[in-house]
Design a protein around this motif. Structure first.
Motif, PDB file in Angstrom:
ATOM      1  N   ALA A 198       6.629   7.144  13.827  1.00 33.95           N
ATOM      2  CA  ALA A 198       7.857   6.420  13.519  1.00 33.95           C
ATOM      3  C   ALA A 198       8.831   7.327  12.781  1.00 33.95           C
ATOM      4  O   ALA A 198       8.439   8.046  11.867  1.00 33.95           O
ATOM      5  CB  ALA A 198       7.549   5.194  12.670  1.00 33.95           C
ATOM      6  N   ASN A 222       0.856  -1.182   0.000  1.00 36.49           N
ATOM      7  CA  ASN A 222       0.000   0.000   0.000  1.00 36.49           C
ATOM      8  C   ASN A 222       0.894   1.234   0.000  1.00 36.49           C
ATOM      9  O   ASN A 222       1.801   1.350   0.799  1.00 36.49           O
ATOM     10  CB  ASN A 222      -0.874  -0.021   1.266  1.00 36.49           C
ATOM     11  CG  ASN A 222      -1.858   1.119   1.303  1.00 36.49           C
ATOM     12  OD1 ASN A 222      -1.513   2.268   0.996  1.00 36.49           O
ATOM     13  ND2 ASN A 222      -3.070   0.833   1.683  1.00 36.49           N
ATOM     14  N   PRO A 279      11.887   7.785  10.046  1.00 40.33           N
ATOM     15  CA  PRO A 279      12.076   7.041   8.796  1.00 40.33           C
ATOM     16  C   PRO A 279      12.812   5.717   9.017  1.00 40.33           C
ATOM     17  O   PRO A 279      12.483   4.700   8.399  1.00 40.33           O
ATOM     18  CB  PRO A 279      12.898   8.009   7.945  1.00 40.33           C
ATOM     19  CG  PRO A 279      12.501   9.361   8.420  1.00 40.33           C
ATOM     20  CD  PRO A 279      12.267   9.209   9.898  1.00 40.33           C
ATOM     21  N   SER A 304       1.545   3.008   3.270  1.00 44.19           N
ATOM     22  CA  SER A 304       2.056   2.288   4.447  1.00 44.19           C
ATOM     23  C   SER A 304       3.164   3.058   5.158  1.00 44.19           C
ATOM     24  O   SER A 304       3.142   3.225   6.377  1.00 44.19           O
ATOM     25  CB  SER A 304       2.602   0.920   4.040  1.00 44.19           C
ATOM     26  OG  SER A 304       1.582  -0.025   4.037  1.00 44.19           O
ATOM     27  N   PRO A 320       9.564  -5.720   6.909  1.00 47.71           N
ATOM     28  CA  PRO A 320       8.702  -6.891   7.124  1.00 47.71           C
ATOM     29  C   PRO A 320       7.763  -7.152   5.947  1.00 47.71           C
ATOM     30  O   PRO A 320       7.494  -8.298   5.620  1.00 47.71           O
ATOM     31  CB  PRO A 320       7.898  -6.522   8.377  1.00 47.71           C
ATOM     32  CG  PRO A 320       8.697  -5.496   9.065  1.00 47.71           C
ATOM     33  CD  PRO A 320       9.449  -4.747   8.005  1.00 47.71           C
ATOM     34  N   GLU A 321       7.303  -6.075   5.313  1.00 55.82           N
ATOM     35  CA  GLU A 321       6.350  -6.280   4.218  1.00 55.82           C
ATOM     36  C   GLU A 321       7.011  -6.825   2.964  1.00 55.82           C
ATOM     37  O   GLU A 321       6.403  -7.562   2.206  1.00 55.82           O
ATOM     38  CB  GLU A 321       5.596  -4.969   3.914  1.00 55.82           C
ATOM     39  CG  GLU A 321       4.481  -4.716   4.913  1.00 55.82           C
ATOM     40  CD  GLU A 321       3.471  -3.710   4.403  1.00 55.82           C
ATOM     41  OE1 GLU A 321       3.073  -3.805   3.235  1.00 55.82           O
ATOM     42  OE2 GLU A 321       3.090  -2.825   5.188  1.00 55.82           O
ATOM     43  N   HIS A 350      10.442  -1.561  10.738  1.00 51.76           N
ATOM     44  CA  HIS A 350       9.223  -2.141  11.309  1.00 51.76           C
ATOM     45  C   HIS A 350       8.054  -2.213  10.340  1.00 51.76           C
ATOM     46  O   HIS A 350       7.063  -2.864  10.619  1.00 51.76           O
ATOM     47  CB  HIS A 350       8.801  -1.363  12.561  1.00 51.76           C
ATOM     48  CG  HIS A 350       9.713  -1.617  13.723  1.00 51.76           C
ATOM     49  ND1 HIS A 350      10.895  -0.938  13.877  1.00 51.76           N
ATOM     50  CD2 HIS A 350       9.631  -2.485  14.757  1.00 51.76           C
ATOM     51  CE1 HIS A 350      11.494  -1.367  14.977  1.00 51.76           C
ATOM     52  NE2 HIS A 350      10.758  -2.305  15.525  1.00 51.76           N
ATOM     53  N   VAL A 351       8.136  -1.520   9.217  1.00 55.60           N
ATOM     54  CA  VAL A 351       7.016  -1.560   8.270  1.00 55.60           C
ATOM     55  C   VAL A 351       7.467  -2.026   6.886  1.00 55.60           C
ATOM     56  O   VAL A 351       6.982  -3.027   6.374  1.00 55.60           O
ATOM     57  CB  VAL A 351       6.314  -0.187   8.173  1.00 55.60           C
ATOM     58  CG1 VAL A 351       5.301  -0.185   7.044  1.00 55.60           C
ATOM     59  CG2 VAL A 351       5.631   0.126   9.491  1.00 55.60           C
ATOM     60  N   ALA A 371       3.150   4.921   8.877  1.00 57.30           N
ATOM     61  CA  ALA A 371       4.108   4.696   9.961  1.00 57.30           C
ATOM     62  C   ALA A 371       4.643   6.032  10.490  1.00 57.30           C
ATOM     63  O   ALA A 371       4.690   6.257  11.704  1.00 57.30           O
ATOM     64  CB  ALA A 371       5.253   3.818   9.475  1.00 57.30           C
ATOM     65  N   TYR A 395      12.872   3.824  11.810  1.00 52.95           N
ATOM     66  CA  TYR A 395      11.960   2.887  12.484  1.00 52.95           C
ATOM     67  C   TYR A 395      10.962   2.325  11.471  1.00 52.95           C
ATOM     68  O   TYR A 395      10.676   1.128  11.451  1.00 52.95           O
ATOM     69  CB  TYR A 395      11.228   3.624  13.611  1.00 52.95           C
ATOM     70  CG  TYR A 395      10.414   2.728  14.528  1.00 52.95           C
ATOM     71  CD1 TYR A 395      10.954   2.225  15.701  1.00 52.95           C
ATOM     72  CD2 TYR A 395       9.089   2.403  14.210  1.00 52.95           C
ATOM     73  CE1 TYR A 395      10.215   1.410  16.542  1.00 52.95           C
ATOM     74  CE2 TYR A 395       8.342   1.585  15.048  1.00 52.95           C
ATOM     75  CZ  TYR A 395       8.910   1.101  16.212  1.00 52.95           C
ATOM     76  OH  TYR A 395       8.165   0.287  17.030  1.00 52.95           O
TER      77      TYR A 395
END
Lengths: 255, 359
Positions: free
Chosen positions: A165, A153, A167, A156, A177-178, A173-174, A160, A169
């Motif tokens: 968050a 997306n 940049p 996303s 993982p995706e 964390h986003v 975050a 982080y």
């Protein structure tokens, strides 16, 4: 018609695989002659693991493949994220630039890297071979990660940041993982490509630092020893398994 | 709603590749106000929201938040949270971890996070959904999680970018009411972006109508509906008949070949004006007593009323009435002075074509 189709397909597969099958069978031949079957034996596999030259080459091959996969995955993933964030035109340009090295013949890549190392007076050996492997692996990693980024997306990352968050982080964390499935596929692909490379390695190393492919090549010029059959059979099996794994991952990702 | 101005946009401009998206926007948002940016796609409403959220930087102008210039502050240090159009939930996290994302960054204790997540799930009517994967949820449920994920951070302003756009009509109406009551209960300022005029009228304290990077009108839903400032606003907010006319003198306007008494004044004499009449304000009367007469061209049944298109010679009138007249019959049309709304004419290039859309 149906039987004809089957026979045709069978012939194709036969011609494709018969050399490898012969090689594998020969690797279990007890005798040294390739013309005569002298019974089943694992003697050449034993000798293979006793040969310090081969063991050394094996260590170089695997360590370079692991390191090249590691570096190229980090570089390629970050590059893909950067390219993905670009506007349309520069993005298309970068992707084309990324595709060209993949379509280039290995021999051209190999020779150009060799010339670069000579020109910059870097002594060829382990490090130059590793650098060369990282170089040809990176585009494949970018190509594996890119579709995952495009599926993400587009809000996303912003979501975050919006939730507090930084940049960095958000990256860990986003975004990561995706896109992780693509990163793993890219790493496996890089490892596989590095493991079975001959041409580029040949031009970017010194005769003192040999991986398995260059070792087999130099030994083949002196006549092929049956240990080479065993070695080739083992390499084939390992690469086959790796390729099947990569293909399976790509398939399940597309679903 | 309080009088304190929480956000002020000062002379904000933005262009992409030389195309102007926002043209010197000035706007303020009061604390606890529900403000809606309303306009067709490409009017700059989403860009305005993104500039307040910090995802875009304005080419010129300032964003003032609570007295401070936040134009250069990155999004992760702004006291606003956003609900994105396509939710933008994190698919690798379950519902609870999605909502807890912002709290974990603030290093809250696990017990406190659990308490807040449970409260939020309860608020959006999804208690017990914490362990579910976000991809297993329906669009409406995902939207609620996105709202919960933003609200749990207790923002001073919640930015919503067409949050109900992907939902079906019935769900959308329910969510409109829920959002409105949530806003009133929590006392948070909402800045809402939509192209749906009905949504804007239902929920907002203040509507900002935008077009082509400009703000056309700011006002309460009622004032925007009853007193649109020009033909574009009149057309965009609700259905309307818009005629070109001439102001004969104060309280008398000439259009469609007749003089109509009205209540507006101050436009001067013999000045061109636009005239807006809502379809529900046109009265069908006997042919002999109408201010103009026409022939009924088409009749559509719309549930609570009939929609009739009436040809009055040089103009087409759209009329909503609960009683039906047969097609082809001649009728008289009459409008009481109070329901005739006079506006300064728009510049030609901005004028909407007067369509006979029978939707």
């Amino acid at each position: 018609m149906k039987t004809l189709k089957r026979i045709y397909l069978g012939l194709i597969l036969l011609f494709l695989y018969i050399p490898i099958v012969v090689l594998i069978i020969q690797s279990f031949n007890a005798g040294e002659s390739r013309a005569k079957w002298e019974g089943f034996s694992l003697i050449w596999y034993g000798k293979l693991f006793d040969d310090p030259n081969i063991m050394n080459a094996l260590w170089i091959t695997v360590s370079i493949a692991v390191l090249a996969a590691l570096f190229s995955t980090v570089l390629g993933t970050l590059a893909a994220i950067g390219i993905h964030a670009m506007r349309k035109r520069p993005q298309a340009l970068m992707l084309t630039l990324n595709n060209i090295p993949m379509t280039m013949p290995d021999i051209v890549t190999g020779i150009s890297l060799m010339l670069l190392f000579i020109f910059t007076q870097v002594e060829r050996g382990y490090v130059t071979m590793l650098l060369a492997h990282i170089t040809f692996d990176v585009p494949y990693v970018i190509l594996s990660v890119m579709p995952k980024l495009q599926q993400m997306n587009k809000n996303s990352y912003e979501a975050a940041l919006d939730l507090g968050a930084t940049p960095m982080y958000a990256l860990f964390h986003v975004i990561l993982p995706e896109v992780m499935p693509g990163v793993i596929t890219g790493a496996m692909l890089a490892f596989t490509l590095s493991l079975d490379d001959f041409t580029i390695s040949y031009f970017t190393t010194s005769p003192l630092v040999q991986n398995l492919s260059t070792l087999i090549y130099s030994q083949a010029r002196k006549g092929i020893k049956p240990t080479m059959n065993a070695l080739s059979a083992l390499m084939f099996v390992v690469l086959l398994v790796l390729l099947l794994l990569v293909n399976k991952r790509t398939d399940s990702q597309e679903k | 709603m309080e009088d304190k101005r929480l956000i002020t946009l000062e002379d904000i401009s933005k262009a992409y590749d030389g195309v102007t998206v926002l043209n010197h926007i000035n706007l303020y948002i009061r604390q606890k106000e529900f403000v809606t940016l309303l306009g067709p796609s490409g009017c700059g409403k989403t860009t305005t929201l993104r500039i307040i959220g910090g995802f875009e930087r304005a080419d010129s102008g300032r964003v003032i938040f609570d007295g401070q210039d936040i134009s250069e502050i990155p999004p992760y240090r702004r006291r606003v949270n956003t609900v994105f159009q396509k939710y933008a939930l994190f698919p690798h996290l379950n519902v609870k971890d999605n909502i807890a994302f912002g709290l974990k960054i603030k290093k809250m204790s696990a017990a406190e996070i659990q308490k807040k997540v449970d409260y939020m799930l309860d608020l959006v009517n999804l208690s017990g959904f914490g362990k579910r994967s976000v991809e297993s949820l329906s669009g409406g449920q995902q939207q609620r999680i996105a709202i919960a994920r933003a609200l749990v951070n207790e923002p001073e302003v919640l930015l919503l970018d067409e949050p109900l756009g992907a939902l079906d009509l019935k769900l959308r109406k329910e969510m409109q009411l829920e959002l409105k009551s949530m806003q009133q209960r929590l006392g948070i300022t909402f800045l809402y972006v939509t192209h749906d005029q009905e949504e804007a009228l239902t929920m907002s304290d203040t509507i900002v109508v935008m077009q082509g990077g400009n703000i056309l009108q700011i006002g309460t839903p009622k004032s925007i509906y009853d007193e649109p400032s020009n033909a574009f606003v009149a057309n965009f907010i609700g259905e309307s008949n818009i005629f070109s006319g001439t102001m004969v003198r104060d309280e008398m306007v000439h259009f469609c070949g007749a003089d109509f008494p009205c209540v507006d004044s101050g436009f001067g004499e013999d000045k061109p004006v636009d005239v807006v009449i809502r379809p529900e304000d046109v009265l069908l009367v006997g042919e002999d007593v109408g201010q103009v007469t026409g022939v009924i061209k088409s009749v559509l049944f719309k549930g609570v009323h009939y929609e009739m298109m009436i040809d009055a010679g040089h103009s087409i009138w759209k009329v909503h009435s609960t009683t039906m007249q047969p097609e082809g019959s001649r009728v008289g049309l009459s409008v009481v002075p109070f329901n005739i709304h006079i506006m300064h004419p728009m510049q030609e290039e901005n004028k909407q074509p007067q369509e006979e859309d029978a939707q």
